[in-house]
Design a protein around this motif. Structure first.
Motif, PDB file in Angstrom:
ATOM      1  N   ASP A  33       0.757  -1.034  -0.057  1.00 49.36           N
ATOM      2  CA  ASP A  33       0.127   0.273   0.403  1.00 49.36           C
ATOM      3  C   ASP A  33       1.039   1.207  -0.294  1.00 49.36           C
ATOM      4  O   ASP A  33       0.613   2.234  -0.613  1.00 49.36           O
ATOM      5  CB  ASP A  33      -0.986  -0.171   1.021  1.00 49.36           C
ATOM      6  CG  ASP A  33      -2.135  -1.505   1.034  1.00 49.36           C
ATOM      7  OD1 ASP A  33      -2.630  -1.433  -0.009  1.00 49.36           O
ATOM      8  OD2 ASP A  33      -2.066  -1.337   2.415  1.00 49.36           O
ATOM      9  N   VAL A  43      -5.690   1.541  -7.076  1.00 52.46           N
ATOM     10  CA  VAL A  43      -5.388   0.838  -6.412  1.00 52.46           C
ATOM     11  C   VAL A  43      -6.861   0.443  -6.195  1.00 52.46           C
ATOM     12  O   VAL A  43      -7.594   0.897  -5.087  1.00 52.46           O
ATOM     13  CB  VAL A  43      -4.510   0.353  -4.949  1.00 52.46           C
ATOM     14  CG1 VAL A  43      -4.615  -1.313  -4.711  1.00 52.46           C
ATOM     15  CG2 VAL A  43      -3.104   0.477  -5.203  1.00 52.46           C
ATOM     16  N   SER A  44      -7.569  -0.677  -6.405  1.00 51.59           N
ATOM     17  CA  SER A  44      -8.644  -1.500  -6.302  1.00 51.59           C
ATOM     18  C   SER A  44      -8.789  -2.640  -6.122  1.00 51.59           C
ATOM     19  O   SER A  44      -7.756  -3.523  -6.108  1.00 51.59           O
ATOM     20  CB  SER A  44      -9.743  -1.293  -7.839  1.00 51.59           C
ATOM     21  OG  SER A  44      -9.382   0.318  -8.161  1.00 51.59           O
ATOM     22  N   GLU A  45      -9.814  -3.302  -5.222  1.00 51.53           N
ATOM     23  CA  GLU A  45      -9.867  -4.252  -4.926  1.00 51.53           C
ATOM     24  C   GLU A  45     -10.884  -5.878  -5.303  1.00 51.53           C
ATOM     25  O   GLU A  45     -11.939  -5.078  -5.130  1.00 51.53           O
ATOM     26  CB  GLU A  45     -10.319  -4.676  -3.190  1.00 51.53           C
ATOM     27  CG  GLU A  45      -9.829  -5.835  -2.427  1.00 51.53           C
ATOM     28  CD  GLU A  45      -9.630  -5.988  -0.860  1.00 51.53           C
ATOM     29  OE1 GLU A  45      -9.820  -7.078  -0.093  1.00 51.53           O
ATOM     30  OE2 GLU A  45     -10.127  -5.031  -0.165  1.00 51.53           O
ATOM     31  N   TRP A 175      -5.943  -7.420  -6.066  1.00 52.27           N
ATOM     32  CA  TRP A 175      -5.631  -6.416  -6.415  1.00 52.27           C
ATOM     33  C   TRP A 175      -5.586  -5.245  -7.481  1.00 52.27           C
ATOM     34  O   TRP A 175      -4.237  -6.522  -7.808  1.00 52.27           O
ATOM     35  CB  TRP A 175      -4.768  -5.320  -4.691  1.00 52.27           C
ATOM     36  CG  TRP A 175      -5.575  -5.660  -3.154  1.00 52.27           C
ATOM     37  CD1 TRP A 175      -6.246  -4.634  -3.053  1.00 52.27           C
ATOM     38  CD2 TRP A 175      -5.947  -6.563  -2.219  1.00 52.27           C
ATOM     39  NE1 TRP A 175      -6.869  -4.632  -1.794  1.00 52.27           N
ATOM     40  CE2 TRP A 175      -6.260  -6.107  -1.160  1.00 52.27           C
ATOM     41  CE3 TRP A 175      -5.107  -7.296  -2.636  1.00 52.27           C
ATOM     42  CZ2 TRP A 175      -6.852  -7.123  -0.262  1.00 52.27           C
ATOM     43  CZ3 TRP A 175      -5.143  -8.195  -1.912  1.00 52.27           C
ATOM     44  CH2 TRP A 175      -5.798  -7.633  -0.516  1.00 52.27           C
TER      45      TRP A 175
END
Length: 201
Positions: A33, A43-45, A175
């Protein structure tokens, strides 16, 4: 002050990650992170919460504007947010509609009843970078590995293989990190400017 912060950041990265073929590889979610934020990546999960039961390969989804496609011989099976191969001893491959600058996941092996089992993970990226590690429980971030490109190189796929052959390749979360589109950067800048004005008033 900035020199100290940069030195501390570099020390953290070096102590908790390794470099492979121009990529930074880390088993630490906080370090992942931190590096992604330092590189201004968005950043996407993907939690796989909208999937359930058996699905024939390929399976597709979208996270952070990036479409992913998963393939495993014999299909895929999802239970309680764990995305897994339907057959043991088969690899699972994720490909992306556009190359990403960062990629991470909680990767582990399960038995047929989705109970985590000890296994050796070999993760191979599209550029040939390979990461091997022993995985265990499905505790959050317990089997985390992140790959980040600090120099603009991109990742277009990841293949996960587990040993022994009785194990099912499983993913808890995935991610992806990308350089934000210019319009997104402008909106973030405007939001920061407005936020700054409010604090001064």
């Amino acid at each position: 002050m900035k020199t100290f912060a940069a030195a501390a950041f570099a020390a953290t990265v070096l102590s908790a990650s390794t470099s492979y073929a121009g990529l930074i590889v880390t088993p630490s979610k906080p370090v992942f992170d931190s590096i992604a934020a330092n590189l201004a990546l968005q950043v996407s999960e993907e939690t796989f919460g909208s999937y359930d039961g058996f699905a024939a390969s390929p399976v597709t989804g979208t996270v952070g504007g990036v479409t992913w496609t998963a393939f495993a011989s014999g299909g895929l099976f999802t239970q309680d947010g764990v995305f897994s191969t339907n057959n043991p001893g088969t690899a699972i491959q994720f490909t992306f509609s556009e190359p990403v600058n960062a990629l991470a996941g909680t990767f582990f092996a399960t038995a047929i009843d989705f109970t985590p089992v000890p296994a050796i993970l070999v993760a191979t990226l599209s550029d040939g970078t390979t990461w091997a590690n022993l995985t265990g429980s499905a505790e959050p971030y317990g089997n985390f590995v992140g790959f980040i490109s600090p120099n603009g190189a991109t990742i277009s796929s990841i293949t996960l293989n587990f040993s022994p052959s009785t194990a099912y390749a499983s993913v808890g979360s995935l991610w992806v990190g990308v350089v934000p589109a210019p319009g997104s950067v402008a909106l973030l800048g405007a939001a920061a400017l407005i936020g700054g004005r409010r604090r001064r008033n």
